[in-house]
Motif scaffolding. Structure first.
Motif, mmCIF file in Angstrom:
data_model
loop_
_atom_site.group_PDB
_atom_site.id
_atom_site.type_symbol
_atom_site.label_atom_id
_atom_site.label_comp_id
_atom_site.label_asym_id
_atom_site.label_seq_id
_atom_site.Cartn_x
_atom_site.Cartn_y
_atom_site.Cartn_z
ATOM 1 N N SER A 36 41.831 44.089 31.148
ATOM 2 C CA SER A 36 42.090 44.546 29.780
ATOM 3 C C SER A 36 43.478 45.169 29.618
ATOM 4 O O SER A 36 44.071 45.067 28.543
ATOM 5 N N LEU A 37 43.994 45.812 30.649
ATOM 6 C CA LEU A 37 45.321 46.432 30.625
ATOM 7 C C LEU A 37 46.100 46.028 31.874
ATOM 8 O O LEU A 37 45.498 45.727 32.909
ATOM 9 N N PRO A 38 47.433 46.055 31.849
ATOM 10 C CA PRO A 38 48.226 45.773 33.037
ATOM 11 C C PRO A 38 48.216 46.985 33.982
ATOM 12 O O PRO A 38 49.194 47.719 34.126
ATOM 13 N N LEU A 39 47.072 47.177 34.611
ATOM 14 C CA LEU A 39 46.819 48.345 35.456
ATOM 15 C C LEU A 39 45.966 47.926 36.641
ATOM 16 O O LEU A 39 44.901 47.320 36.457
ATOM 17 N N ARG A 40 46.448 48.221 37.831
ATOM 18 C CA ARG A 40 45.689 48.018 39.070
ATOM 19 C C ARG A 40 45.787 49.325 39.842
ATOM 20 O O ARG A 40 46.550 50.212 39.467
ATOM 21 N N GLY A 41 45.066 49.449 40.909
ATOM 22 C CA GLY A 41 45.142 50.661 41.711
ATOM 23 C C GLY A 41 46.519 50.871 42.319
ATOM 24 O O GLY A 41 46.993 51.993 42.452
ATOM 25 N N GLN B 177 49.660 46.286 26.090
ATOM 26 C CA GLN B 177 48.316 46.388 25.534
ATOM 27 C C GLN B 177 47.356 45.397 26.199
ATOM 28 O O GLN B 177 46.167 45.446 25.950
ATOM 29 N N GLY B 178 47.880 44.493 27.061
ATOM 30 C CA GLY B 178 47.063 43.522 27.763
ATOM 31 C C GLY B 178 46.842 42.266 26.947
ATOM 32 O O GLY B 178 47.454 42.107 25.887
ATOM 33 N N PRO B 179 45.987 41.398 27.421
ATOM 34 C CA PRO B 179 45.293 41.429 28.712
ATOM 35 C C PRO B 179 46.273 41.195 29.867
ATOM 36 O O PRO B 179 47.420 40.792 29.647
ATOM 37 N N ALA B 180 45.805 41.445 31.073
ATOM 38 C CA ALA B 180 46.627 41.258 32.257
ATOM 39 C C ALA B 180 45.850 40.461 33.291
ATOM 40 O O ALA B 180 44.649 40.663 33.457
#
Length: 120
Positions: free
Chosen positions: A31-36, A104-107
């Motif tokens: 949903s967002l350009p975010l990973r750990g 804002q995504g998606p990613a």
């Protein structure tokens, strides 16, 4: 990043002290350009990641691109990007790139060959 040419973008390292002000609900995968391990620079003030990346702006190729949650040909495509649309490249792993149309995504992952040739 091999094969990625940097174009100007509207993103820069935020000024001042960055900090989170409390718990943030974990977004759904893709949903967002975010990973750990990394996140889009625009998320630096709202989401925690080990590294923040200013994207390399690219363009989706003439056939479009399908985003996947994992860099594998047998992974399901969860979002389609239109030919000629903006793609903000954040990571490269062999023939796969991870990125998004915007913060804002998606990613997700698509093949490098799904992108138009980089302008040099």
């Amino acid at each position: 990043m091999s094969g990625a040419t940097r174009k100007d973008s509207d993103y820069a390292v935020p000024l001042g002290v960055l900090g989170l002000r409390g718990p943030v609900e974990k977004p759904a995968p893709g949903s967002l350009p975010l990973r750990g391990d990394l996140a889009h620079m625009a998320l630096a003030g709202t989401h925690l990641a080990a590294h923040y990346v200013i994207p390399h702006v690219r363009t989706v190729g003439m056939a479009g691109a399908g985003l996947r949650l994992t860099p594998r040909a047998d992974a399901d495509v969860f979002a389609e990007l239109a030919p000629g649309s903006r793609f903000e490249l954040l990571d490269v792993a062999g023939e796969w790139v991870w990125g998004c149309p915007g913060p804002q995504g998606p990613a997700g992952w698509c093949r490098t060959s799904d992108l138009a040739p980089a302008q040099g």
